[in-house]
Motif scaffolding. Structure first.
Motif, PDB file in Angstrom:
ATOM      1  N   LEU A  43       0.829  -1.202   0.000  1.00 45.51           N
ATOM      2  CA  LEU A  43       0.000   0.000   0.000  1.00 45.51           C
ATOM      3  C   LEU A  43       0.868   1.259   0.000  1.00 45.51           C
ATOM      4  O   LEU A  43       0.517   2.259  -0.634  1.00 45.51           O
ATOM      5  N   ALA A  44       1.998   1.200   0.694  1.00 45.41           N
ATOM      6  CA  ALA A  44       2.921   2.346   0.692  1.00 45.41           C
ATOM      7  C   ALA A  44       3.560   2.517  -0.683  1.00 45.41           C
ATOM      8  O   ALA A  44       3.684   3.642  -1.186  1.00 45.41           O
ATOM      9  N   ASP A  45       3.952   1.407  -1.297  1.00 47.57           N
ATOM     10  CA  ASP A  45       4.555   1.473  -2.636  1.00 47.57           C
ATOM     11  C   ASP A  45       3.569   2.036  -3.657  1.00 47.57           C
ATOM     12  O   ASP A  45       3.975   2.691  -4.634  1.00 47.57           O
ATOM     13  N   ALA A  46       2.284   1.801  -3.427  1.00 47.21           N
ATOM     14  CA  ALA A  46       1.249   2.313  -4.336  1.00 47.21           C
ATOM     15  C   ALA A  46       0.865   3.756  -4.021  1.00 47.21           C
ATOM     16  O   ALA A  46       0.009   4.334  -4.692  1.00 47.21           O
ATOM     17  N   GLY A  47       1.508   4.343  -2.989  1.00 49.42           N
ATOM     18  CA  GLY A  47       1.252   5.742  -2.659  1.00 49.42           C
ATOM     19  C   GLY A  47       0.015   5.979  -1.825  1.00 49.42           C
ATOM     20  O   GLY A  47      -0.456   7.119  -1.729  1.00 49.42           O
ATOM     21  N   MET A  48      -0.515   4.926  -1.212  1.00 51.43           N
ATOM     22  CA  MET A  48      -1.758   5.065  -0.456  1.00 51.43           C
ATOM     23  C   MET A  48      -1.534   5.269   1.037  1.00 51.43           C
ATOM     24  O   MET A  48      -2.376   5.851   1.723  1.00 51.43           O
ATOM     25  N   LEU A  49      -0.427   4.757   1.563  1.00 47.71           N
ATOM     26  CA  LEU A  49      -0.094   4.890   2.977  1.00 47.71           C
ATOM     27  C   LEU A  49       1.361   5.307   3.122  1.00 47.71           C
ATOM     28  O   LEU A  49       2.162   5.129   2.207  1.00 47.71           O
ATOM     29  N   ASP A  50       1.690   5.827   4.293  1.00 45.58           N
ATOM     30  CA  ASP A  50       3.078   6.056   4.681  1.00 45.58           C
ATOM     31  C   ASP A  50       3.397   5.118   5.835  1.00 45.58           C
ATOM     32  O   ASP A  50       2.645   5.055   6.829  1.00 45.58           O
ATOM     33  N   ARG A  51       4.494   4.363   5.717  1.00 48.77           N
ATOM     34  CA  ARG A  51       4.902   3.489   6.806  1.00 48.77           C
ATOM     35  C   ARG A  51       5.465   4.313   7.951  1.00 48.77           C
ATOM     36  O   ARG A  51       6.232   5.245   7.740  1.00 48.77           O
ATOM     37  N   VAL A  52       5.093   3.978   9.165  1.00 47.82           N
ATOM     38  CA  VAL A  52       5.672   4.554  10.382  1.00 47.82           C
ATOM     39  C   VAL A  52       6.001   3.399  11.303  1.00 47.82           C
ATOM     40  O   VAL A  52       5.599   2.253  11.069  1.00 47.82           O
ATOM     41  N   HIS A  53       6.755   3.692  12.374  1.00 49.58           N
ATOM     42  CA  HIS A  53       7.151   2.624  13.285  1.00 49.58           C
ATOM     43  C   HIS A  53       5.919   1.909  13.839  1.00 49.58           C
ATOM     44  O   HIS A  53       5.040   2.522  14.433  1.00 49.58           O
ATOM     45  N   GLY A  54       5.856   0.597  13.587  1.00 44.54           N
ATOM     46  CA  GLY A  54       4.767  -0.204  14.134  1.00 44.54           C
ATOM     47  C   GLY A  54       3.499  -0.237  13.316  1.00 44.54           C
ATOM     48  O   GLY A  54       2.541  -0.910  13.690  1.00 44.54           O
ATOM     49  N   GLY A  55       3.456   0.497  12.192  1.00 43.35           N
ATOM     50  CA  GLY A  55       2.222   0.513  11.414  1.00 43.35           C
ATOM     51  C   GLY A  55       2.302   1.426  10.216  1.00 43.35           C
ATOM     52  O   GLY A  55       3.320   1.490   9.530  1.00 43.35           O
ATOM     53  N   ALA A  56       1.201   2.175   9.970  1.00 42.52           N
ATOM     54  CA  ALA A  56       1.142   3.066   8.811  1.00 42.52           C
ATOM     55  C   ALA A  56       0.096   4.134   9.052  1.00 42.52           C
ATOM     56  O   ALA A  56      -0.801   3.975   9.886  1.00 42.52           O
ATOM     57  N   VAL A  57       0.217   5.240   8.310  1.00 43.60           N
ATOM     58  CA  VAL A  57      -0.740   6.339   8.366  1.00 43.60           C
ATOM     59  C   VAL A  57      -1.128   6.707   6.942  1.00 43.60           C
ATOM     60  O   VAL A  57      -0.440   6.372   5.979  1.00 43.60           O
ATOM     61  N   ILE A  58      -2.259   7.404   6.828  1.00 45.28           N
ATOM     62  CA  ILE A  58      -2.673   7.911   5.520  1.00 45.28           C
ATOM     63  C   ILE A  58      -1.579   8.827   4.979  1.00 45.28           C
ATOM     64  O   ILE A  58      -1.016   9.653   5.708  1.00 45.28           O
ATOM     65  N   ARG A  59      -1.266   8.683   3.713  1.00 45.40           N
ATOM     66  CA  ARG A  59      -0.187   9.467   3.117  1.00 45.40           C
ATOM     67  C   ARG A  59      -0.481  10.959   3.157  1.00 45.40           C
ATOM     68  O   ARG A  59      -1.555  11.408   2.798  1.00 45.40           O
ATOM     69  N   SER A  60       0.489  11.734   3.648  1.00 45.95           N
ATOM     70  CA  SER A  60       0.375  13.188   3.640  1.00 45.95           C
ATOM     71  C   SER A  60       0.618  13.697   2.238  1.00 45.95           C
ATOM     72  O   SER A  60       1.412  13.142   1.485  1.00 45.95           O
ATOM     73  N   GLY A  61      -0.050  14.789   1.906  1.00 46.07           N
ATOM     74  CA  GLY A  61       0.144  15.384   0.589  1.00 46.07           C
ATOM     75  C   GLY A  61       0.095  16.883   0.670  1.00 46.07           C
ATOM     76  O   GLY A  61       0.198  17.468   1.733  1.00 46.07           O
ATOM     77  N   MET A  62      -0.091  17.539  -0.455  1.00 47.38           N
ATOM     78  CA  MET A  62      -0.134  18.991  -0.501  1.00 47.38           C
ATOM     79  C   MET A  62      -1.547  19.512  -0.303  1.00 47.38           C
ATOM     80  O   MET A  62      -1.778  20.709  -0.348  1.00 47.38           O
ATOM     81  N   SER A  63      -2.499  18.622  -0.086  1.00 46.05           N
ATOM     82  CA  SER A  63      -3.855  19.069   0.206  1.00 46.05           C
ATOM     83  C   SER A  63      -4.368  18.283   1.393  1.00 46.05           C
ATOM     84  O   SER A  63      -3.970  17.149   1.635  1.00 46.05           O
ATOM     85  N   ASN A  64      -5.253  18.909   2.148  1.00 42.27           N
ATOM     86  CA  ASN A  64      -5.768  18.300   3.359  1.00 42.27           C
ATOM     87  C   ASN A  64      -6.792  17.228   3.013  1.00 42.27           C
ATOM     88  O   ASN A  64      -7.391  17.242   1.938  1.00 42.27           O
ATOM     89  N   ILE A  65      -7.012  16.284   3.930  1.00 43.09           N
ATOM     90  CA  ILE A  65      -8.084  15.317   3.730  1.00 43.09           C
ATOM     91  C   ILE A  65      -9.415  16.014   3.970  1.00 43.09           C
ATOM     92  O   ILE A  65      -9.471  17.078   4.584  1.00 43.09           O
ATOM     93  N   GLY A  66     -10.497  15.429   3.478  1.00 42.15           N
ATOM     94  CA  GLY A  66     -11.794  16.075   3.520  1.00 42.15           C
ATOM     95  C   GLY A  66     -12.308  16.300   4.930  1.00 42.15           C
ATOM     96  O   GLY A  66     -11.956  15.567   5.866  1.00 42.15           O
ATOM     97  N   TYR A  67     -13.187  17.287   5.076  1.00 41.01           N
ATOM     98  CA  TYR A  67     -13.685  17.668   6.395  1.00 41.01           C
ATOM     99  C   TYR A  67     -14.406  16.520   7.078  1.00 41.01           C
ATOM    100  O   TYR A  67     -14.160  16.228   8.257  1.00 41.01           O
TER     101      TYR A  67
END
Length: 253
Positions: A43-67
């Motif tokens: 999922l990280a390789d596909a640009g959908m998540l960012d790996r963090v220690h112990g798991g993953a988070v939604i990938r940060s980008g130049m725009s915010n996620i929806g309200y």
């Protein structure tokens, strides 16, 4: 990338909760941690998540996620943070509340406060506080951002500059390792900067997921914040900076 059923569920969980943890996912899907790590890596390789220690988070980008998605993220943590922050706000005081789902959570915790004056550029905050008949509400004019009810831009900042209040309660889209508060919208950043300048004390409310995100525009430094309300302890390096800057950190929960 064609997602497996498990990977689709993992992505949905990450979107709703902000973060997923390897061990919890392995238990949920009754598979090995190695299998989950492979899923997260794909999922990280596909640009959908960012790996963090112990798991993953939604990938940060130049725009915010929806309200609506932000509103559902970490709701319990935001509620605990809001309760702790509201306890630090006395009756008979004036305050700013800016944009964000965390400040909206604080507004809900202020419904029983007495004789408070709230100045806000957040239409959602104003609508929440209508339920407190002992609260005087002043809404800053400006350009309405339909996506989240925010009033932003030069006019909103100019109106904010007409006030000097006891407390500012602000949120942020990201908090980086240098202690900088970051956001996506330069028009919103200008208003937030004015809010910080025009308050006697400034409180930041943010959940720990913001430590894993990034955004391009700088609001301020934690050096300028009197109290930080968060749901998890800060990384040691950042905690040391807060101690050096006399920024009090309150871990709620």
């Amino acid at each position: 990338m064609a997602l497996s059923f498990r990977q689709s569920e993992i992505l949905d969980l990450a979107r709703s909760e902000g973060r997923v943890v390897v061990e919890a996912l392995a238990e949920r899907f009754n598979v090995t941690v190695q299998t989950i790590r492979r899923d997260l890596s794909e999922l990280a390789d596909a640009g959908m998540l960012d790996r963090v220690h112990g798991g993953a988070v939604i990938r940060s980008g130049m725009s915010n996620i929806g309200y609506e998605q932000r509103r559902r993220l970490n709701e319990d943590a935001k509620a605990a943070i809001a309760r702790a922050c509201a306890q630090a706000i006395p009756n008979n005081s004036s305050l700013f509340l800016n944009l964000g789902t965390s400040t909206e959570a604080v507004a809900r915790e202020l419904l029983n406060h007495r004789n408070i004056t709230v100045v806000t550029n957040n239409m959602n905050v104003a609508n929440i506080l209508v339920g407190n008949e002992s609260c005087e509400i002043m809404v800053a004019g400006g350009l309405l951002r339909r996506s989240d009810g925010g009033l932003v831009g030069d006019l909103a900042a100019q109106i904010i500059e007409q006030f000097k209040v006891d407390y500012a309660i602000i949120g942020t889209s990201a908090l980086d390792e240098d202690g900088d508060l970051l956001d996506f919208d330069l028009q919103e950043v200008r208003v937030s900067k004015a809010i910080i300048r025009q308050s006697r004390r400034c409180f930041l409310v943010t959940d720990a997921s913001k430590l894993s995100r990034s955004a391009p525009a700088r609001i301020a430094s934690l050096r300028e914040i009197d109290m930080l309300f968060i749901d998890q302890p800060l990384p040691q390096a950042l905690a040391s900076k807060c101690a050096e800057w006399d920024t009090k950190v309150v871990v709620a929960g």
